[in-house]
Design an enzyme around this catalytic site. Structure first.
Site, PDB file in Angstrom:
ATOM      1  N   HIS A 270       1.944 -11.311   5.697  1.00 44.71           N
ATOM      2  CA  HIS A 270       1.877 -11.104   4.374  1.00 44.71           C
ATOM      3  C   HIS A 270       1.702  -9.419   3.910  1.00 44.71           C
ATOM      4  O   HIS A 270       2.700  -8.905   3.518  1.00 44.71           O
ATOM      5  CB  HIS A 270       0.731 -11.601   3.401  1.00 44.71           C
ATOM      6  CG  HIS A 270       0.498 -11.112   2.273  1.00 44.71           C
ATOM      7  ND1 HIS A 270       1.071 -11.897   1.095  1.00 44.71           N
ATOM      8  CD2 HIS A 270      -0.084 -10.291   1.408  1.00 44.71           C
ATOM      9  CE1 HIS A 270       0.712 -11.574   0.094  1.00 44.71           C
ATOM     10  NE2 HIS A 270       0.063 -10.306   0.180  1.00 44.71           N
ATOM     11  N   GLU A 271       0.954  -8.997   4.867  1.00 49.40           N
ATOM     12  CA  GLU A 271       0.658  -7.313   4.926  1.00 49.40           C
ATOM     13  C   GLU A 271       1.902  -6.518   5.439  1.00 49.40           C
ATOM     14  O   GLU A 271       2.419  -5.563   4.927  1.00 49.40           O
ATOM     15  CB  GLU A 271      -0.493  -6.760   5.541  1.00 49.40           C
ATOM     16  CG  GLU A 271      -1.654  -7.489   4.931  1.00 49.40           C
ATOM     17  CD  GLU A 271      -1.745  -7.076   3.325  1.00 49.40           C
ATOM     18  OE1 GLU A 271      -1.284  -6.326   2.778  1.00 49.40           O
ATOM     19  OE2 GLU A 271      -2.485  -8.002   2.489  1.00 49.40           O
ATOM     20  N   HIS A 274       4.357  -6.240   2.836  1.00 46.12           N
ATOM     21  CA  HIS A 274       4.389  -5.183   1.874  1.00 46.12           C
ATOM     22  C   HIS A 274       4.604  -3.700   2.444  1.00 46.12           C
ATOM     23  O   HIS A 274       5.507  -2.989   2.103  1.00 46.12           O
ATOM     24  CB  HIS A 274       2.801  -5.035   1.541  1.00 46.12           C
ATOM     25  CG  HIS A 274       2.350  -5.949   0.580  1.00 46.12           C
ATOM     26  ND1 HIS A 274       2.939  -6.025  -0.893  1.00 46.12           N
ATOM     27  CD2 HIS A 274       1.453  -6.987   0.493  1.00 46.12           C
ATOM     28  CE1 HIS A 274       2.300  -6.920  -1.529  1.00 46.12           C
ATOM     29  NE2 HIS A 274       1.262  -7.707  -0.781  1.00 46.12           N
ATOM     30  N   GLU A 300       4.880  -8.164  -4.469  1.00 45.41           N
ATOM     31  CA  GLU A 300       4.499  -9.182  -4.022  1.00 45.41           C
ATOM     32  C   GLU A 300       5.504 -10.079  -3.517  1.00 45.41           C
ATOM     33  O   GLU A 300       5.402 -11.086  -2.746  1.00 45.41           O
ATOM     34  CB  GLU A 300       3.663  -9.754  -5.103  1.00 45.41           C
ATOM     35  CG  GLU A 300       2.771 -11.154  -4.730  1.00 45.41           C
ATOM     36  CD  GLU A 300       1.647 -10.849  -3.921  1.00 45.41           C
ATOM     37  OE1 GLU A 300       1.033  -9.575  -3.823  1.00 45.41           O
ATOM     38  OE2 GLU A 300       1.002 -11.713  -3.424  1.00 45.41           O
TER      39      GLU A 300
END
Lengths: 509, 509
Positions: A270-271, A274, A300
């Site tokens: 997830h990170e 980003h 997101e």
């Protein structure tokens, strides 16, 4: 230089002067970003009082530079000039920030800042002691202040729409509402069907205790595997995982819990999403809106795309499980299918948003969205929040919190005065599905590539269609250019029903 | 508020306004400090271009805030007001910076900044390739620019004195010169006598190869042992060890070389001395000169006091060797006396300043001092630097560099445009001896306490007499208040002759 002498372009021109000015503001903001990373990751505990002062100074300098008369004059001159598309976009973005920041009195900004600073310990204690009443007056104050804040920005608009626009300026609230309603209407029966299903999926592939150092090594494997550019980034631990930085230096943080290896893997992916977006912003536009990421929905979408469409897919686990087995003998007998199933378990009793699965997650968001809209409009009194919260959990998710600590006190956002932030989590997931479908439509299924640990085509598509544009286009235009259609929940719902229909062998999906 | 209405004290007073303004400047500077620490310690390599822009923005904002008309007006009003001692000291310090920064044209500051930025790679390459000629034009340019810079600040003063005052504003150049001449005149014969001595001291106590991780653990032991406050600090590695921060957060860096365990221990003690000074500054004056350290001489006195008077003493090794043995079996048979001797070896063939011992070090400094004085005055041409350098090494140290890489190109300072910085290294050592003697005069010999690893009395004395005062007193006043006499080389020379006379069994010492 008066308006009629304005030179929109070239060295010494009005645009040049404008660019110098906004780059300064960006540098101050980016310095603040480094200070915040430092505070979360490496700062010694006693450093807080000095750090708070440093950050407050940087933020007031940035505010003063942005709202100075000179900025307003430059904007006016440039708006009358003949600008190219990129210049016009930069002016549009700064104009928006200028108008918002100049319309709110500095005393109100400071009052909000002081109230939220004090709200944090109050919320922490209320959550620890499961005592909503001690947090209620603070929440009431914050609701009032943010309503007042919204009213300064646009007295004619729905204040919640104004607050939402702080995080997502270009997808209007009606769009957000329509999407969230569709999620609620279609996910509730899907989740019901899953809960009624007799299919038992394997959920214990990652049960066990996993050493922190080995988990960190595996987190680095994940980032290696996805193609993270270590010359422009790093991985560290932080109490709440986040990513931050610029296209030159976009860092990832994560945390490790002994009994949650799967959580650490999905969180790092997830990170990565980003940070990978940030790293795709054009170097040459560093310091201007053209070199900055679009807002929370698009950000997101990038984290969710990698986390869900890649990281929770069968081909990913076919690729990654052998790598994970090198680090953990405990995974020797786990099959890719078992890993895939464990990564996609839908919970029937989860009350906590941050522990939710890919489907129920959105109902957690819908509940917060519905509650904060009514709070801001005044239709819901703060004292009634716990009951309404619990009722909605019972209605949408079939579970009722027994305490406020695991109910309406669970999230930090309201103590920050952040109302309108939550919806962007769901909007981002929805956009992720739309983008992934468009990329596959352009290039073909990524399944074989993901199975080989080959992500260049996917990332190339994202670079070309999303990252490189920075804030060049508004969010709706960016989406339409990238996918050929307006923002829609179709792809997310199609993805969700098809994936979970197959996994849980649902007849009607 | 006009001057005759000025309220020097209390909320909303002129002094209050002044304090708010200077705290802002300090916060911007301290933010820059965090960015520089980050750059040296954790920043990914590709982050440089963005970091350079962020730092440049912060430094120009700080310059603008300091040199703004408002600052000048506040200073004038306050100088006419009735201030208490602390307020007057803060005004004195800011006045000094204001006068210097407003007297140098911004274009010159920028030209120096640009020239030094380019000088760094030129110097690096020249040193690598042992090619002074490619660095000479840059050095010439920097000498000219810094001369011009000094001339703006005070056209009537010796430009070298003006440059020296950048690093040491209160000990004038005559004092520095007198001290350095005494060091030269008395250390040259002492070193000669050591070189002629038949006494062989043990030098191989720390020979061997030592694992980095174990060295780091030992560095933490050193800091524990000296009483470093970990809640306000941390230890990391950096290519060039340094310490930085504020009283809330003062960090130490070091580096480890497999074959230099002793160097890593003494370097950590040195940096501890710097950080420990910073940590002793008063919290309540954070952001003003009263909460900031005095200049380079006093700072270096703190690092040298701990490094040399504590860390190179017999009692220290009696205390610390057992701790070091726990980490390294290789030290099992080393005696405290052998460790002490190894830590105090005087080299007879060392050309490199940063590898010098406690005595020859000062001749390295004297040589640089003499050369840069003549460079700035114009009595020495840049092209003649290598020969003069080599001649002086032969004269003072009895060794002649065979290359410029190990001669006049060895140090980075001139590529930074730093002329006048070097002397503060020696002045700091001299002051360290004077302070240590005064502390022992007040409290009694620290030998027994050091042997027990007990540093509270020593540190308490430093806190009370030096640290807590920040910039409250000028350097000469601070020294006189702490020691009862003016700055003098007596104690350093007494310490040096007595210590090395005993160690090398010199008849005449």
């Amino acid at each position: 230089m008066s308006a009629d002498q304005a030179q929109p372009d070239g060295e010494g021109s009005t645009y040049d002067e404008f660019e110098t000015r906004i780059e300064r503001i960006a540098n101050v903001a980016n310095a603040g970003g480094v200070l915040r990373w430092d505070q979360e990751v490496v700062m010694p505990e006693a450093g807080t009082p000095a750090r708070a002062k440093q950050l407050s100074t940087l933020s007031s300098i940035s505010h003063e530079l942005l709202t100075a008369d000179e900025t307003g004059q430059l904007l006016e001159e440039l708006e009358k000039s003949d600008l190219d598309g990129e210049q016009a976009a930069a002016v549009r973005e700064i104009r928006r920030r200028y108008d918002r920041e100049t319309s709110v009195p500095q005393e109100l900004v400071e009052e909000i800042s002081e109230t939220t600073a004090n709200a944090h310990p109050t919320w922490t204690k209320a959550k620890e002691e499961d005592d909503f009443e001690t947090f209620a007056p603070t929440l009431e104050k914050l609701v009032e202040l943010k309503r007042e804040y919204a009213n300064h920005i646009d007295p004619d608009a729905d204040p919640y729409a104004v607050l939402f626009a702080e995080y997502e300026p270009y997808l209007d609230l009606e769009t957000a509402e329509r999407v969230l309603e569709r999620l609620r209407d279609e996910l509730v029966p899907l989740i019901d069907a899953i809960q009624d299903s007799d299919t038992e999926i394997e959920t214990d592939a990652f049960s066990g205790e996993f050493d922190d150092d080995d988990q960190e090594a595996l987190a680095r494997d994940v980032l290696d595997s996805l193609g993270y550019d270590w010359s422009r980034g790093r991985l560290d631990t932080a109490p709440h995982p986040f990513s931050s930085g610029t296209q030159y230096d976009a860092r990832v943080t994560t945390r490790f819990e002994e009994d949650d290896l799967l959580g650490s893997i999905t969180s790092v992916i997830h990170e990565f999403g980003h940070a990978n977006y940030t790293l795709g912003l054009p170097d040459e536009h560093y310091g201007t809106p053209l070199g900055e990421s679009r807002d929370l929905t698009v950000h997101e979408s990038q984290s969710r795309l990698w986390e869900n469409h890649v990281g929770r897919s069968r081909p990913f686990w076919e690729h990654f499980l052998p790598i994970a087995r090198e680090r953990f003998d405990e995974l020797a007998d786990v099959s890719p299918e078992a890993a895939y199933e464990a990564a996609n378990q839908v919970y029937d009793d989860n009350l906590i948003r941050v522990e939710a699965d890919e489907l129920t997650y959105h109902l957690h968001i819908v509940i917060r969205f519905e509650i904060e809209r009514e709070l801001i409009s005044g239709d819901l009194a703060v004292e009634d929040v716990p009951e309404v919260w619990n009722d909605k959990y019972e209605e949408y998710l079939g579970v009722r919190p027994e305490t406020d600590a695991e109910g309406c006190l669970q999230d930090i956002h309201w103590s920050h005065g952040s109302f309108g932030y939550f919806p962007t989590y769901s909007l981002g997931s929805v956009l992720a599905a739309q983008l992934y479908a468009a990329a596959e439509d352009d290039i073909g299924s990524f399944d074989d590539q993901v199975r080989e640990g080959e992500f260049d085509d996917l990332n190339g598509w994202l670079r070309e269609n999303i990252h490189q544009h920075g804030k060049r286009y508004t969010t709706p235009d960016l989406i339409e250019d990238a996918t050929g259609e307006a923002f829609t929940a179709d792809y997310f719902l199609e993805y969700a029903t098809s994936k979970y229909g197959e996994l849980y062998e649902l007849d009607d999906y």
